[in-house]
Design a protein around this motif. Structure first.
Motif, PDB file in Angstrom:
ATOM      1  N   SER A 248       0.831  -1.205   0.000  1.00  0.00           N
ATOM      2  CA  SER A 248       0.000   0.000   0.000  1.00  0.00           C
ATOM      3  C   SER A 248       0.868   1.258   0.000  1.00  0.00           C
ATOM      4  CB  SER A 248      -0.907   0.023   1.232  1.00  0.00           C
ATOM      5  OG  SER A 248      -1.772  -1.082   1.232  1.00  0.00           O
ATOM      6  N   GLY A 249       0.678   2.104  -0.993  1.00  0.00           N
ATOM      7  CA  GLY A 249       1.391   3.369  -1.061  1.00  0.00           C
ATOM      8  C   GLY A 249       2.865   3.178  -1.339  1.00  0.00           C
ATOM      9  N   ASP A 250       3.563   4.295  -1.479  1.00  0.00           N
ATOM     10  CA  ASP A 250       5.000   4.259  -1.776  1.00  0.00           C
ATOM     11  C   ASP A 250       5.787   3.623  -0.631  1.00  0.00           C
ATOM     12  OD1 ASP A 250       4.526   5.475  -4.203  1.00  0.00           O
ATOM     13  OD2 ASP A 250       4.952   7.498  -3.454  1.00  0.00           O
ATOM     14  N   ALA A 251       5.404   3.961   0.604  1.00  0.00           N
ATOM     15  CA  ALA A 251       6.133   3.417   1.752  1.00  0.00           C
ATOM     16  C   ALA A 251       5.899   1.914   1.884  1.00  0.00           C
ATOM     17  CB  ALA A 251       5.712   4.129   3.030  1.00  0.00           C
ATOM     18  N   GLY A 252       4.650   1.473   1.716  1.00  0.00           N
ATOM     19  CA  GLY A 252       4.359   0.044   1.798  1.00  0.00           C
ATOM     20  C   GLY A 252       5.089  -0.745   0.735  1.00  0.00           C
TER      21      GLY A 252
END
Length: 612
Positions: free
Chosen positions: A388-392
């Motif tokens: 999920s998302g850039d960090a995930g």
């Protein structure tokens, strides 16, 4: 073939949906014993250097040694070789439960899996019959439901399965055997997922022949007699590894924790907390000390399985969870997704460090609360699994992706060797073989040396010498290991701890300390003769175990992961707390160690390995 060996390799091509049968050359068993050693030799034949771990060209090799499927106590280990994505290392991982036994009873010493299926598939092996079963309906399901559904359709089969994390190629994913034994820290789940292989099933109705049944019965009777005389047998049967919680918890509490903190952690996550959740203990085939658990969660009446409640206790204590039930349910969620709880918890600790030092602003990341407790681990498990998302997405790419996203300079807020998170902090536990091996192991930090004497803290030198001698270390090595200036040279001892692990993993015996403490090299030599008919001297047997480990190192050296990668984390030479733990690097006896001391121990380790 001799007793203990089927003499056959099943080679599966997922792309072509075809199988071939190959013979195990007798020289492989003679030179490397089986299991771990022969897996390494087969990987040399079926792989080439530089292959992307998530490409179809990366083989997976499963193997079980000559003791697996026989009555030898604790002999249910299956080994898995593949190049793993977390570090790029050729890793040999070990697991238990019924997979290895069923492969052997089906008539296979090794299973080689090649290529990539065009769509999700389950590989089912029953004796000589091999099926490729469509798995589209299982894709996206957790390990527990996948295992349950497959057992309903294939009763009596052992199930190796991945969860959504493996399907989504998460680098910290792993596989689970029979829903309660892990296999493949470092991304084996992703390698299976990259092949569209949801599960491997195995069932065998045959028997594993032994060379001298009467001699084997006598040796096993002697071994079980030793167990009956073990003064802590009752506690070990009732509590398993959590019985040693006071020893573990002292290494998990924050730096400077008080005696009150220690007693509270023992109360919240120790033996009495375990007994309130315990439903039954689970053992692998032929094991005489169960180490896995079926737990009942009182608030929901739900049943969960665990490789060991100890892992839940470690998570609960380290991340400040409310109680044992919250810790056990969190670990069950992580297992069901098919994630390695060790890497995930280190990633959680790393994010908390970034938050504390002002590098991460705000109190959430991709919706995950940045505070200690169960919620950060549960949220992070979801974010990483779903990318999920850039960090995930960065966290799902392991530590390389994480550091690329948050900045290489943030490496100081974690503890990595070969781009894998450490299991042990020698500033807390002292530099024994488990701590030292994290730096020199080809696959990165692992617990292969957990069977050595330094697993137990506070032993006197005389006891340490006896325990090292039982591991097959020769007399001249004992003099080098137990010598000035440290009294116990962790570098030199680690060579023999690795060979001990290699011996157990090649033959198929569980290397957990509570099992291997009942074995000694002479007994294993006699068991090997009774099972296989191979009459070897101690020196010959240990030499073959050493050769298996050296081949393991060579496989990684050709990937550019040789001696030059043996670099300890900077945190080891910094007394400041990291994830609440800190202190000065010291040896097993508590004597301080410098960076120069550690470099000397590395030289000693390779000097000892060169004597193999």
């Amino acid at each position: 073939m001799q007793g203990g060996y089927a003499g056959r390799i099943l080679v599966v091509d997922l792309a072509k949906r075809g199988t071939t049968v190959a013979d195990v050359p007798p020289s492989f068993a003679e030179d490397y014993l089986g299991g771990f050693g022969v897996n390494n030799r087969l990987f040399l034949d079926y792989s080439r250097p530089g292959v992307d771990p998530l490409s179809p060209e990366n083989p997976i090799i499963l193997g079980a040694g000559p003791f697996v499927g026989t009555p030898v106590p604790g002999a249910a280990r299956v080994m898995a070789n593949a190049r793993l994505p977390l570090t790029g290392a050729v890793a040999s991982a070990s697991g238990s439960m019924g997979l290895g036994v069923n492969l052997k009873r089906a008539g296979w010493d090794h299973l080689v899996i090649l290529g990539r299926s065009p769509e999700p598939v389950v590989l089912a092996v029953e004796d000589d019959k091999v099926e490729f079963v469509p798995a589209g309906g299982l894709w996206g399901k957790g390990v527990l439901e996948t295992t349950r559904l497959l057992r309903e359709g294939y009763p009596g089969f052992s199930v190796l399965a991945i969860g959504p994390a493996g399907e989504n190629l998460v680098h910290s994913s792993l596989a689970m055997i029979d829903a309660c034994a892990t296999l493949g820290r470092g991304g084996l789940g992703a390698v299976l997922g990259s092949k569209n292989l949801k599960a491997v099933l195995a069932r065998g109705k045959g028997e594993v022949r032994v060379d001298d049944p009467e001699r084997l019965r006598g040796l096993i009777k002697e071994l079980r007699g030793r167990l009956q005389r073990y003064e802590l047998r009752k506690a070990a049967l009732e509590l398993g590894m959590i019985g040693a919680w006071p020893m573990y918890v002292a290494q998990l509490l924050p730096y400077g924790a008080s005696e009150k903190d220690l007693l509270e952690a023992i109360e919240r996550f120790g033996p009495q907390a375990y007994l309130r959740l315990k439903k039954r203990r689970i053992s692998c085939p032929s094991c005489f000390l169960p180490d896995k658990d079926e737990l009942r969660l009182p608030s929901s009446e739900r049943t969960v399985y665990s490789t060991s409640f100890l892992n839940a206790a470690i998570l609960g204590c380290a991340l400040g969870m409310r109680d044992a039930e919250e810790a056990a349910s969190t670990l069950a969620l992580i297992d069901d997704l098919g994630l390695d709880f060790m890497t995930l918890s280190w990633q959680a600790a790393y994010l908390l460090e970034l938050r504390e030092h002002g590098i991460l602003k705000g109190d959430r990341l991709e919706g995950v609360p940045l505070k200690r407790g169960a919620d950060i681990l549960r949220g992070l498990a979801r974010v990483v699994t779903e990318r999920s998302g850039d960090a995930g997405n960065a966290l799902a790419e392991g530590w390389k992706g994480t550091l690329a996203f948050f900045g290489e300079d943030t490496r100081r807020f974690t503890m990595l060797v070969r781009d894998q998170d450490c299991l042990y902090d020698p500033r807390v536990s002292g530099l024994g073989t488990m701590e030292f091996e994290q730096v020199v192991s080809p696959r990165g930090p692992t617990s292969a040396s957990a069977g050595s004497a330094t697993y137990v803290p506070g032993l006197p030198e005389e006891r340490l010498r006896r325990l090292t001698e039982r591991m097959g270390a020769p007399e001249d090595a004992l003099e080098r290991i137990f010598s000035p200036p440290w009294g116990l040279n962790a570098g030199r001892l680690t060579r023999y701890a690795e060979d001990w692990f290699s011996l157990f993993s090649s033959l198929g015996i569980c290397n957990r300390f509570q099992i291997n403490r009942f074995y000694h090299a002479g007994l294993i030599r006699d068991l090997l003769a009774a099972v296989t008919g191979m009459e070897l001297s101690l020196e010959e047997m240990m030499g073959r175990a050493a050769a298996s480990w050296e081949l393991y190192r060579e496989l990684n050296a050709r990937e550019g992961l040789g001696r030059e990668k043996d670099r300890p984390p900077e945190a080891w030479f910094d007394e400041r707390p990291l994830w609440g733990r800190g202190g000065r690097l010291h040896d097993y006896f508590g004597n301080p160690l410098t960076r120069e001391d550690f470099d000397r121990l590395l030289v000693d380790y390779y000097d000892e390995r060169d004597r193999a």
